[in-house]
Write a protein that holds these residues in place. Structure first.
Motif, PDB file in Angstrom:
ATOM      1  N   LYS A  49       0.838  -1.204   0.000  1.00  0.00           N
ATOM      2  CA  LYS A  49       0.000   0.000   0.000  1.00  0.00           C
ATOM      3  C   LYS A  49       0.865   1.243   0.000  1.00  0.00           C
ATOM      4  O   LYS A  49       1.906   1.273   0.642  1.00  0.00           O
ATOM      5  CB  LYS A  49      -0.863   0.013   1.270  1.00  0.00           C
ATOM      6  CG  LYS A  49      -2.342  -0.070   1.014  1.00  0.00           C
ATOM      7  CD  LYS A  49      -3.077  -0.125   2.322  1.00  0.00           C
ATOM      8  CE  LYS A  49      -3.845   1.167   2.500  1.00  0.00           C
ATOM      9  NZ  LYS A  49      -4.637   1.161   3.743  1.00  0.00           N
ATOM     10  N   GLU A  50       0.430   2.269  -0.734  1.00  0.00           N
ATOM     11  CA  GLU A  50       1.195   3.513  -0.777  1.00  0.00           C
ATOM     12  C   GLU A  50       0.642   4.496   0.255  1.00  0.00           C
ATOM     13  O   GLU A  50      -0.558   4.783   0.269  1.00  0.00           O
ATOM     14  CB  GLU A  50       1.125   4.118  -2.177  1.00  0.00           C
ATOM     15  CG  GLU A  50       2.190   5.166  -2.433  1.00  0.00           C
ATOM     16  CD  GLU A  50       2.298   5.549  -3.896  1.00  0.00           C
ATOM     17  OE1 GLU A  50       3.132   4.952  -4.590  1.00  0.00           O
ATOM     18  OE2 GLU A  50       1.540   6.428  -4.322  1.00  0.00           O
ATOM     19  N   VAL A  51       1.522   4.965   1.140  1.00  0.00           N
ATOM     20  CA  VAL A  51       1.142   5.955   2.158  1.00  0.00           C
ATOM     21  C   VAL A  51       2.224   7.031   2.208  1.00  0.00           C
ATOM     22  O   VAL A  51       3.361   6.805   1.790  1.00  0.00           O
ATOM     23  CB  VAL A  51       0.984   5.302   3.555  1.00  0.00           C
ATOM     24  CG1 VAL A  51      -0.135   4.273   3.562  1.00  0.00           C
ATOM     25  CG2 VAL A  51       2.285   4.680   4.034  1.00  0.00           C
ATOM     26  N   MET A  52       1.864   8.201   2.739  1.00  0.00           N
ATOM     27  CA  MET A  52       2.863   9.252   2.888  1.00  0.00           C
ATOM     28  C   MET A  52       3.732   8.951   4.105  1.00  0.00           C
ATOM     29  O   MET A  52       3.232   8.519   5.146  1.00  0.00           O
ATOM     30  CB  MET A  52       2.191  10.618   3.065  1.00  0.00           C
ATOM     31  CG  MET A  52       1.449  11.095   1.825  1.00  0.00           C
ATOM     32  SD  MET A  52       2.479  11.170   0.331  1.00  0.00           S
ATOM     33  CE  MET A  52       3.475  12.612   0.681  1.00  0.00           C
ATOM     34  N   GLN A  53       5.025   9.162   3.960  1.00  0.00           N
ATOM     35  CA  GLN A  53       5.923   8.975   5.103  1.00  0.00           C
ATOM     36  C   GLN A  53       5.485   9.870   6.260  1.00  0.00           C
ATOM     37  O   GLN A  53       5.216  11.053   6.044  1.00  0.00           O
ATOM     38  CB  GLN A  53       7.359   9.368   4.733  1.00  0.00           C
ATOM     39  CG  GLN A  53       8.107   8.328   3.946  1.00  0.00           C
ATOM     40  CD  GLN A  53       9.534   8.785   3.700  1.00  0.00           C
ATOM     41  OE1 GLN A  53       9.778   9.910   3.304  1.00  0.00           O
ATOM     42  NE2 GLN A  53      10.468   7.911   3.934  1.00  0.00           N
ATOM     43  N   PRO A  54       5.445   9.337   7.484  1.00  0.00           N
ATOM     44  CA  PRO A  54       5.040  10.159   8.627  1.00  0.00           C
ATOM     45  C   PRO A  54       6.211  10.949   9.209  1.00  0.00           C
ATOM     46  O   PRO A  54       6.483  10.919  10.414  1.00  0.00           O
ATOM     47  CB  PRO A  54       4.507   9.113   9.616  1.00  0.00           C
ATOM     48  CG  PRO A  54       5.314   7.891   9.316  1.00  0.00           C
ATOM     49  CD  PRO A  54       5.592   7.920   7.833  1.00  0.00           C
ATOM     50  N   ARG A  55       6.922  11.657   8.349  1.00  0.00           N
ATOM     51  CA  ARG A  55       8.047  12.495   8.742  1.00  0.00           C
ATOM     52  C   ARG A  55       8.573  13.151   7.463  1.00  0.00           C
ATOM     53  O   ARG A  55       8.204  12.745   6.362  1.00  0.00           O
ATOM     54  CB  ARG A  55       9.167  11.678   9.407  1.00  0.00           C
ATOM     55  CG  ARG A  55       9.773  10.663   8.504  1.00  0.00           C
ATOM     56  CD  ARG A  55      10.657   9.645   9.218  1.00  0.00           C
ATOM     57  NE  ARG A  55      11.053   8.607   8.295  1.00  0.00           N
ATOM     58  CZ  ARG A  55      10.306   7.579   7.944  1.00  0.00           C
ATOM     59  NH1 ARG A  55       9.095   7.428   8.451  1.00  0.00           N
ATOM     60  NH2 ARG A  55      10.732   6.686   7.081  1.00  0.00           N
ATOM     61  N   LEU A  56       9.451  14.133   7.605  1.00  0.00           N
ATOM     62  CA  LEU A  56      10.115  14.745   6.452  1.00  0.00           C
ATOM     63  C   LEU A  56      11.516  14.152   6.344  1.00  0.00           C
ATOM     64  O   LEU A  56      12.126  13.790   7.354  1.00  0.00           O
ATOM     65  CB  LEU A  56      10.192  16.259   6.618  1.00  0.00           C
ATOM     66  CG  LEU A  56       8.864  16.993   6.824  1.00  0.00           C
ATOM     67  CD1 LEU A  56       9.112  18.500   6.935  1.00  0.00           C
ATOM     68  CD2 LEU A  56       7.871  16.686   5.728  1.00  0.00           C
ATOM     69  N   THR A  57      12.034  14.054   5.116  1.00  0.00           N
ATOM     70  CA  THR A  57      13.356  13.456   4.912  1.00  0.00           C
ATOM     71  C   THR A  57      14.188  14.279   3.933  1.00  0.00           C
ATOM     72  O   THR A  57      13.667  15.100   3.173  1.00  0.00           O
ATOM     73  CB  THR A  57      13.249  12.014   4.351  1.00  0.00           C
ATOM     74  OG1 THR A  57      12.628  12.065   3.052  1.00  0.00           O
ATOM     75  CG2 THR A  57      12.453  11.106   5.275  1.00  0.00           C
ATOM     76  N   ALA A  58      15.484  14.018   3.960  1.00  0.00           N
ATOM     77  CA  ALA A  58      16.420  14.575   2.982  1.00  0.00           C
ATOM     78  C   ALA A  58      17.636  13.655   2.928  1.00  0.00           C
ATOM     79  O   ALA A  58      17.947  12.970   3.910  1.00  0.00           O
ATOM     80  CB  ALA A  58      16.842  15.997   3.360  1.00  0.00           C
ATOM     81  N   TRP A  59      18.318  13.627   1.781  1.00  0.00           N
ATOM     82  CA  TRP A  59      19.466  12.753   1.566  1.00  0.00           C
ATOM     83  C   TRP A  59      20.607  13.593   0.996  1.00  0.00           C
ATOM     84  O   TRP A  59      20.443  14.251  -0.043  1.00  0.00           O
ATOM     85  CB  TRP A  59      19.090  11.636   0.594  1.00  0.00           C
ATOM     86  CG  TRP A  59      20.186  10.658   0.289  1.00  0.00           C
ATOM     87  CD1 TRP A  59      20.918  10.577  -0.863  1.00  0.00           C
ATOM     88  CD2 TRP A  59      20.658   9.602   1.129  1.00  0.00           C
ATOM     89  NE1 TRP A  59      21.822   9.551  -0.787  1.00  0.00           N
ATOM     90  CE2 TRP A  59      21.682   8.930   0.423  1.00  0.00           C
ATOM     91  CE3 TRP A  59      20.327   9.173   2.410  1.00  0.00           C
ATOM     92  CZ2 TRP A  59      22.373   7.856   0.967  1.00  0.00           C
ATOM     93  CZ3 TRP A  59      21.001   8.097   2.950  1.00  0.00           C
ATOM     94  CH2 TRP A  59      22.011   7.448   2.231  1.00  0.00           C
ATOM     95  N   TYR A  60      21.740  13.607   1.694  1.00  0.00           N
ATOM     96  CA  TYR A  60      22.928  14.328   1.252  1.00  0.00           C
ATOM     97  C   TYR A  60      24.081  13.340   1.181  1.00  0.00           C
ATOM     98  O   TYR A  60      24.142  12.383   1.963  1.00  0.00           O
ATOM     99  CB  TYR A  60      23.277  15.456   2.232  1.00  0.00           C
ATOM    100  CG  TYR A  60      22.335  16.640   2.163  1.00  0.00           C
ATOM    101  CD1 TYR A  60      22.702  17.819   1.515  1.00  0.00           C
ATOM    102  CD2 TYR A  60      21.070  16.583   2.747  1.00  0.00           C
ATOM    103  CE1 TYR A  60      21.846  18.904   1.456  1.00  0.00           C
ATOM    104  CE2 TYR A  60      20.195  17.674   2.689  1.00  0.00           C
ATOM    105  CZ  TYR A  60      20.593  18.822   2.039  1.00  0.00           C
ATOM    106  OH  TYR A  60      19.749  19.893   1.961  1.00  0.00           O
ATOM    107  N   GLY A  61      25.024  13.583   0.252  1.00  0.00           N
ATOM    108  CA  GLY A  61      26.153  12.674   0.187  1.00  0.00           C
ATOM    109  C   GLY A  61      27.063  12.940  -0.998  1.00  0.00           C
ATOM    110  O   GLY A  61      26.880  13.905  -1.759  1.00  0.00           O
ATOM    111  N   ASP A 111       4.750  11.980  14.182  1.00  0.00           N
ATOM    112  CA  ASP A 111       5.730  11.541  13.174  1.00  0.00           C
ATOM    113  C   ASP A 111       6.525  10.379  13.752  1.00  0.00           C
ATOM    114  O   ASP A 111       6.859  10.375  14.944  1.00  0.00           O
ATOM    115  CB  ASP A 111       6.661  12.696  12.790  1.00  0.00           C
ATOM    116  CG  ASP A 111       6.038  13.615  11.748  1.00  0.00           C
ATOM    117  OD1 ASP A 111       4.915  13.333  11.285  1.00  0.00           O
ATOM    118  OD2 ASP A 111       6.677  14.619  11.393  1.00  0.00           O
ATOM    119  N   SER A 112       6.832   9.404  12.918  1.00  0.00           N
ATOM    120  CA  SER A 112       7.418   8.171  13.438  1.00  0.00           C
ATOM    121  C   SER A 112       8.221   7.456  12.352  1.00  0.00           C
ATOM    122  O   SER A 112       8.244   7.868  11.196  1.00  0.00           O
ATOM    123  CB  SER A 112       6.306   7.240  13.939  1.00  0.00           C
ATOM    124  OG  SER A 112       5.442   6.889  12.849  1.00  0.00           O
TER     125      SER A 112
END
Length: 197
Positions: A49-61, A111-112
């Motif tokens: 099932k597609e759901v919205m992530q219960p938090r905000l994210t970012a990826w750096y590298g 958020d979790s």
């Protein structure tokens, strides 16, 4: 003077420093990240099932350190100066190289992050994961995949604390940040890792 100590755990390694960053530094870094990080909220697949992530994210590298989980492929943004500086300090502490960081912004207690382990193939065998917490205190849970005789571990990750997970921990243990009804300030978590290229 470091307050770091090892936490005995079967099938893995844990080192915790409750005061890795001092009060002024951790507040300054948190405020900078809230304002300047390119935060995103993405749909993820859970049990098909597609759901919205219960938090905000970012990826750096570093270039070439794309990372995928739960149906998301994250291409790295270039290191900012504050992220590069804290990465170097954490590498020195952990005795391991890191070429990327996943940032999670838990805006409130709803958020979790569900049960998971950082065992994706691109992280290689026995990855070292360094987790820096900034802001509101959240409870971190660890449970063994197979051994029901081992109790679920619980620890409060303090503002400015650093938890380093190593050895075979990601293969044998799952971890999570569960929802809470308690009033809690926003928390940013940075998990540094090395993506094998």
């Amino acid at each position: 003077m470091s307050k770091a100590y090892s936490i005995p755990i079967e099938d893995g390694k844990l080192v915790y420093d409750p005061d890795f960053l001092g009060a002024v530094e951790r507040r300054s870094l948190r405020e900078h990240l809230i304002e300047h990080v390119a935060w995103r909220q993405e749909p993820i697949k859970i049990f098909g099932k597609e759901v919205m992530q219960p938090r905000l994210t970012a990826w750096y590298g570093d270039p070439g350190t794309a990372y995928s989980y739960s149906g998301i492929v994250m291409e790295p943004l270039p290191w900012t100066e504050p992220l590069a500086e804290i990465k170097k300090r954490i590498e020195d502490f952990a005795g391991a190289p890191f070429n990327s960081v996943l940032l999670n912004y838990y805006r409130d207690g709803q958020d979790s992050m569900g049960w998971h382990s950082d065992n994706e193939p691109e992280l290689g065998p026995n990855p070292v994961i360094a987790s820096l917490s900034l802001g509101g205190v959240r409870r971190f849970h660890l449970k063994h995949r197979k051994r029901k005789d081992l109790e679920t571990r619980r620890m409060d990750l303090l503002d400015g604390s650093l938890l380093v997970m190593g050895g075979a921990l990601q293969h044998h243990w799952l971890h999570q940040i569960s929802k809470t009804k308690k009033a809690v300030a926003g928390r940013i978590n940075l998990t540094f890792r090395e993506v094998k290229r």
